[in-house]
Design a protein around this motif. Sequence first.
Motif, PDB file in Angstrom:
ATOM      1  N   HIS A   1       0.834  -1.211   0.000  1.00 36.48           N
ATOM      2  CA  HIS A   1       0.000   0.000   0.000  1.00 36.48           C
ATOM      3  C   HIS A   1       0.864   1.255   0.000  1.00 36.48           C
ATOM      4  CE1 HIS A   1       0.596   1.406   4.196  1.00 36.48           C
ATOM      5  NE2 HIS A   1       0.545   0.140   4.562  1.00 36.48           N
TER       6      HIS A   1
ATOM      7  N   GLU B   1      -1.308  -5.349  -5.171  1.00 32.69           N
ATOM      8  CA  GLU B   1      -2.425  -4.513  -4.745  1.00 32.69           C
ATOM      9  C   GLU B   1      -3.646  -5.328  -4.323  1.00 32.69           C
ATOM     10  OE1 GLU B   1      -3.528  -1.451  -7.449  1.00 32.69           O
ATOM     11  OE2 GLU B   1      -1.501  -0.628  -7.636  1.00 32.69           O
ATOM     12  N   SER B   2      -3.517  -6.637  -4.254  1.00 30.46           N
ATOM     13  CA  SER B   2      -4.689  -7.491  -4.048  1.00 30.46           C
ATOM     14  C   SER B   2      -5.342  -7.314  -2.674  1.00 30.46           C
ATOM     15  CB  SER B   2      -4.313  -8.965  -4.254  1.00 30.46           C
ATOM     16  OG  SER B   2      -3.365  -9.391  -3.297  1.00 30.46           O
TER      17      SER B   2
ATOM     18  N   LYS C   1      -3.905   3.822  -1.683  1.00 29.03           N
ATOM     19  CA  LYS C   1      -3.560   3.867  -3.104  1.00 29.03           C
ATOM     20  C   LYS C   1      -2.083   4.191  -3.302  1.00 29.03           C
ATOM     21  CE  LYS C   1      -6.700   5.615  -5.672  1.00 29.03           C
ATOM     22  NZ  LYS C   1      -7.632   6.559  -6.343  1.00 29.03           N
TER      23      LYS C   1
ATOM     24  N   ARG D   1      -7.187   0.530  -5.776  1.00 23.00           N
ATOM     25  CA  ARG D   1      -6.281  -0.146  -6.694  1.00 23.00           C
ATOM     26  C   ARG D   1      -6.041   0.671  -7.947  1.00 23.00           C
ATOM     27  NH1 ARG D   1      -9.068  -6.188  -6.204  1.00 23.00           N
ATOM     28  NH2 ARG D   1      -8.891  -6.316  -3.928  1.00 23.00           N
TER      29      ARG D   1
END
Length: 326
Positions: free
Chosen positions: A105, A317-318, A285, A325
Amino acid sequence: MKLVRTFKPAAAGLLLALAFASATASAVNLTVTHWADGMYGAPFAVALEKGYFKEAGVDVTGFITSQGGGTTVRNAMASEIPYGEVALPAAIAAVKQGVDLTIVHGGVLSLADIYWVAKAGSPLASINDLKGKKLGYSSPKSVTDMVSTIALSKAGILNDVQRKAAGSSAAALTALREGGLDVIYATEPMYSREKASLKMVIRSTDLVPSATQTVGVVRTDYLKKNPGIIKAIIAARRKGVEFIQKNPAEAGEIMAKHYKMPADVAKAAINEILAAKGTYWSTGKLDYEGMNTMLAGLTLVKAVEPGPFDWNKIVDESQLPADQRK
């Protein structure tokens, strides 16, 4: 007759919840660079105070810290939950040294907490006034080394300014007061504490609008086995960021409590950052443009070798919410 037991969906869900709870039942400390010294940790302080970590299923009771760099990364990778919010340059260096970590993140996405200051009453008022002067940054290959190099290069006066590694912010402040330096870097919340005796000369965001300072990282093998825990940490931190944005005064009180500093200083530091251009605390983000800016700057000061860097190989980013995302 053979008895066959079946689980109803509600029971199965309860068992999953209990399994997750047992995996995170023990109290843990998370790693945050410059905790209780820089502004990076403010969302974590709020999340701890407001119970957001426990709501998400992770019993966080405190934070492990260091003065940044590779030490913070090593602390994070060796922790019970091998996660930390660390400096992006340190994460890049660790990857290049073979550490198997993953960026999960965004952390701090701007330089809004870094200023360049002179003594109160100084005639210096802009970057062009620094010609022939002595400027203090923290250490070679650091973010302040990078920012000052970029800024002075853009102004065309890099070779006309005597730059010196000044060490910690306290050491830099002493050098400024004693006349050894004309301009030094100052970070929040130190600036808000000392600003009565200082004059703002340059805001780093005016020189480098977008540069990612910190990211959340986790040891890759742990992420694969415990994605839910990392998702929970990201969610709790996000709530901390959103609380700061909506309730800066109360957030300042919370930060002051956990940082053990006067509340007026913490509130002033938060207000300065929220008033700056762009986004400082990411809600998760990742800013790839800002990450590339930092990478280019680090190459400029020879902190990393030049050449392409594939973010896709070290970013996952999962565990971010869909709206965070790429």
